[in-house]
Write a protein that holds these residues in place. Structure first.
Motif, short mmCIF file in Angstrom:
data_model
loop_
_atom_site.label_atom_id
_atom_site.label_comp_id
_atom_site.label_asym_id
_atom_site.label_seq_id
_atom_site.Cartn_x
_atom_site.Cartn_y
_atom_site.Cartn_z
N THR A 339 -8.73 26.84 -146.48
CA THR A 339 -7.61 26.48 -147.35
C THR A 339 -6.55 27.58 -147.33
N ASN A 340 -6.90 28.70 -146.71
CA ASN A 340 -5.99 29.85 -146.75
C ASN A 340 -6.05 30.62 -145.43
N VAL A 341 -5.61 29.94 -144.37
CA VAL A 341 -5.71 30.53 -143.04
C VAL A 341 -4.36 31.14 -142.64
N ASN A 342 -4.40 32.29 -141.98
CA ASN A 342 -3.15 32.89 -141.52
C ASN A 342 -2.79 32.29 -140.16
N SER A 343 -1.85 31.36 -140.18
CA SER A 343 -1.48 30.67 -138.94
C SER A 343 -0.04 30.17 -139.05
N ASP A 344 0.48 29.68 -137.92
CA ASP A 344 1.81 29.09 -137.95
C ASP A 344 1.65 27.60 -138.26
N PRO A 345 2.01 27.15 -139.47
CA PRO A 345 1.71 25.77 -139.86
C PRO A 345 2.35 24.73 -138.93
N LYS A 346 3.55 25.02 -138.46
CA LYS A 346 4.22 24.03 -137.61
C LYS A 346 3.48 23.83 -136.29
N LEU A 347 3.06 24.98 -135.70
CA LEU A 347 2.38 24.92 -134.42
C LEU A 347 0.96 24.38 -134.57
N LEU A 348 0.29 24.81 -135.65
CA LEU A 348 -1.07 24.35 -135.89
C LEU A 348 -1.07 22.83 -136.07
N ARG A 349 -0.02 22.33 -136.73
CA ARG A 349 0.12 20.89 -136.96
C ARG A 349 0.23 20.16 -135.62
N ILE A 350 1.00 20.74 -134.69
CA ILE A 350 1.16 20.13 -133.36
C ILE A 350 -0.21 19.95 -132.71
N ILE A 351 -1.03 21.02 -132.80
CA ILE A 351 -2.36 20.98 -132.16
C ILE A 351 -3.25 19.93 -132.81
N ILE A 352 -3.38 20.03 -134.15
CA ILE A 352 -4.31 19.13 -134.84
C ILE A 352 -3.84 17.67 -134.70
N GLN A 353 -2.54 17.47 -134.82
CA GLN A 353 -2.04 16.10 -134.71
C GLN A 353 -2.34 15.51 -133.33
N ASN A 354 -2.16 16.32 -132.29
CA ASN A 354 -2.45 15.86 -130.94
C ASN A 354 -3.93 15.51 -130.78
N LEU A 355 -4.79 16.39 -131.31
CA LEU A 355 -6.23 16.15 -131.16
C LEU A 355 -6.65 14.88 -131.89
N ILE A 356 -6.13 14.70 -133.12
CA ILE A 356 -6.51 13.50 -133.90
C ILE A 356 -5.93 12.24 -133.25
N THR A 357 -4.68 12.34 -132.80
CA THR A 357 -4.05 11.17 -132.15
C THR A 357 -4.87 10.75 -130.93
N ASN A 358 -5.29 11.73 -130.13
CA ASN A 358 -6.11 11.42 -128.95
C ASN A 358 -7.43 10.78 -129.35
N ALA A 359 -8.04 11.33 -130.42
CA ALA A 359 -9.34 10.83 -130.86
C ALA A 359 -9.23 9.37 -131.30
N ILE A 360 -8.06 8.99 -131.83
CA ILE A 360 -7.85 7.60 -132.23
C ILE A 360 -7.50 6.75 -131.00
N LYS A 361 -6.55 7.26 -130.23
CA LYS A 361 -6.00 6.51 -129.10
C LYS A 361 -7.07 6.16 -128.06
N TYR A 362 -7.94 7.13 -127.77
CA TYR A 362 -8.95 6.90 -126.73
C TYR A 362 -10.31 6.52 -127.31
N ASN A 363 -10.31 6.02 -128.55
CA ASN A 363 -11.56 5.59 -129.17
C ASN A 363 -11.71 4.08 -128.98
N LYS A 364 -12.92 3.60 -129.20
CA LYS A 364 -13.09 2.13 -129.17
C LYS A 364 -12.82 1.59 -130.57
N ASP A 365 -12.51 0.29 -130.64
CA ASP A 365 -12.25 -0.31 -131.95
C ASP A 365 -13.48 -0.14 -132.84
N GLY A 366 -13.25 0.28 -134.07
CA GLY A 366 -14.36 0.49 -135.00
C GLY A 366 -15.13 1.77 -134.76
N GLY A 367 -14.63 2.61 -133.85
CA GLY A 367 -15.29 3.88 -133.55
C GLY A 367 -15.10 4.88 -134.68
#
Lengths: 454, 154
Positions: A339-367
């Protein structure tokens, strides 16, 4: 210089031969003089010590003379040998030094040629920074003949914009601090300005032993202009590409707001689609600009206290429609950390958003998608993992999955998955730029887990 | 243009991508009829912004470059200025600097608008006494109206 050296060498060789010859003559003469006595002695060895201390045919005197001449012979040989050693060692030393001198003069000649014709401009300066001389490249850099720069202070060639830096470098030099790859603008002929990367090595004058400086002036004007052009391109692109997209975004929003009169459902549906596609376009431009920034090296990192769980929740709200559409089940294993990490929020958001988007995009329906947050207490390493139950990455593609514009062979199976081949490249580049790392395990048709370590 | 107060609450399918304008968005009380000047060289953007702000109960007008904008600002003394950064003739920063020299302009409320989102731009805006910075691509019109209300109330 070279013919003279050859003559000396010839002289030395003759000297060496004469000495050797003389020694041989002395040795032979000594041998010649003493040999008859030795032969005589061995020819008449009848020595009767019982008859009044005399040898037959030889008196005691003869033996003494013979012994003396043998001694003399030995002495001559020894002295000759010593003289030979003394004389030849001096000529040998002379020869060796002559060879060395020749090697040195060749090396010096080569060095001078290298200095003079090097593509890198070199200047020598005295302890006050006044120019003593420069090579051809230096003259070309400044566009001058030697007289025009000789005795002028090198640091006075600093361009107006970098005057302060020039003065500082002069002080460094005076204080014997070496100067390494300082980028500075220098004035050349006819008030031209060139960018140079200068280094100054401290040396000593070969005659006066006074402090000197060897200055290398590397011309980086072209490189600077290129860098500038690249930076300007990204600036321009981000302005020019975004402005029309913003216009579409706002006009669509305005039309859809009913403030200009109510629309029917079909019209609203169309406008919503326009709005969504435009938003995707804005995101794509953002990705392309970030990729350019990384490649040009202008990605700014501003670390601050960041709440990761909150950030993930924000991303999930944004991706709600995609999640609903594929009926993806989300599992959060937050364990009340990060909850209190020293990081660049804008860049960290780019990373996490990409990873989650991929996890949804390349998942099977109901996965399902599992997000885990971990914090190793003590070493302060935080990790964020995103697992999916989707397509996975084929073994053959795994080592290239972070390459720019690379798409795994099996993503073409996903009819609706729009993929640029930039997402994971961006994730890895951004993660590394922030001092973190990204890794994954994946099995085809079972799913992938990507782990970001901060 | 008279602001409309009859828009209905129309939630779109996603409930987020298109933020709907509702009756609550219309400025009321203290901030109604406040004068807003938009200085931006892009006429397409100023048109829609002026319309949106007018619909929302403000009195908005626009200027299409820094020189005209500064003149208009000093004449009409608006309650808030939305100022674009990149403009021909006189940039947003220059306009802001000149505005701050003026006795009235010194404390005028300004929101910077930009297509860029460099951290150094934000720092620059802070220095010049403009604490609010809007990156155009990140904002919907409704979010801009919210921001405008927020700044007017401070």
């Amino acid at each position: 210089m070279q013919p003279q050296g050859q003559e000396t060498k010839k002289g030395l060789k003759t000297k060496h031969a004469i000495i050797s010859l003389t020694i041989i003559i002395i040795f032979t003469a000594g041998l010649y003089l003493s040999v008859p006595y030795v032969i005589d002695f061995f020819r008449n060895p009848q020595i009767d010590l019982g008859q009044g201390y005399s040898f037959e045919g030889y008196s005691i005197l003869d033996i003494q003379v013979m012994l003396l001449s043998i001694l003399l012979y030995t002495a001559i040989v020894l002295i000759g040998y010593i003289i030979y050693l003394l004389l030849t060692s001096s000529t040998r030393a002379g020869l060796i030094s002559e060879y060395r001198t020749k090697d040195l003069s060749i090396a010096k000649f080569q060095l001078e040629e290298l200095y003079e014709n090097s593509p890198v401009p070199y200047l020598t300066i005295n302890k006050n920074g006044e120019i003593k001389g420069g090579n051809k490249s230096a003259l070309r850099f400044f566009g001058v003949v030697p007289e025009e720069i000789s005795k002028k202070n090198f640091f006075a060639f600093t361009a107006e914009e970098d005057k302060e830096l020039g003065d500082r470098l002069l002080n460094f030099f005076k204080a014997d601090s070496p100067i390494d790859k300082q980028e500075i603008r220098l004035i050349t002929k006819e008030n031209g300005v060139k960018w140079a990367s200068i280094s100054i090595f401290l040396t000593k004058d070969s005659v006066t032993r006074e402090k000197n400086g060897l200055v290398t002036v590397f011309d980086i004007t072209e490189q600077k202009h290129l860098d500038q052009a690249k930076t300007e391109f990204v600036s321009l692109a981000s302005h020019q590409l975004r402005t029309p997209l913003v216009t579409i975004k706002w006009y669509t929003e305005m039309l859809n707001s009913d403030q200009l009169g109510a629309l029917n459902e079909k019209q609203k549906d169309y406008l919503n689609k326009m709005y969504l596609v435009n938003t995707e376009m804005i995101d794509l431009v953002e990705v392309l600009l970030n990729v350019s920034r990384i490649e040009i090296g202008t990605l700014a990192i501003t670390k601050q206290k960041t709440n990761v769980p909150e950030m993930i929740d924000g991303i999930l709200v944004e991706l709600a429609s995609q999640i609903d559409k594929k009926k993806i089940v989300f599992q959060k294993r937050y364990n009340d950390v990060l909850t209190n990490v020293n990081s660049d929020p804008k860049l960290l958001r780019i990373i996490i958003q990409n990873l989650i988007t991929n996890a949804i995009k390349y998942n099977k329906d109901g996965g399902s998608v599992t997000i885990s947050l971990d914090e190793k207490s003590g070493i302060g390493q935080s990790s964020i993992s995103v697992s999916d139950t989707g397509l996975g990455i084929p073994k053959d593609d795994q080592n290239r999955i972070f390459s720019k514009l690379f798409r795994a062979a099996n993503v073409k199976d996903v009819s609706n998955a729009q993929s640029t081949g930039l997402g994971l490249y961006l994730v890895k580049s951004v993660a590394e730029a922030m001092g973190g790392s990204i890794s994954f395990v994946s099995e085809e048709n079972a799913g992938s887990t990507f782990t970001l370590r901060l | 243009m008279e602001p409309q107060t009859t828009t209905q609450d129309t939630q779109n399918a996603d409930g987020k991508d298109v933020v709907q304008s509702t009756a609550q968005d219309i400025a009321q009380g203290d901030i109604a009829k406040k004068k807003i000047l938009i200085i931006d060289d892009d006429e397409n953007l100023t048109t829609v912004l002026v319309d949106k702000l007018n619909f929302s109960g403000f009195i908005a007008e626009s200027a299409n470059d820094g020189v005209v904008g500064l003149k208009k600002a000093l004449e009409t003394k608006p309650d808030l200025i939305l100022l674009d950064v990149i403009m021909p003739n006189m940039s947003g920063w220059e306009t802001l600097e000149k505005l701050r020299i003026d006795a009235w302009g010194e404390n005028a409320k300004v929101i910077m608008l930009t297509a860029l989102d460099k951290p150094e731009s934000v720092a620059h805006a802070m220095e010049q006494g403009s604490t609010v910075f809007i990156v155009k691509t990140n904002y919907t019109l409704d979010q801009i109206v919210e921001k405008v209300k927020e700044v007017l109330l401070t």
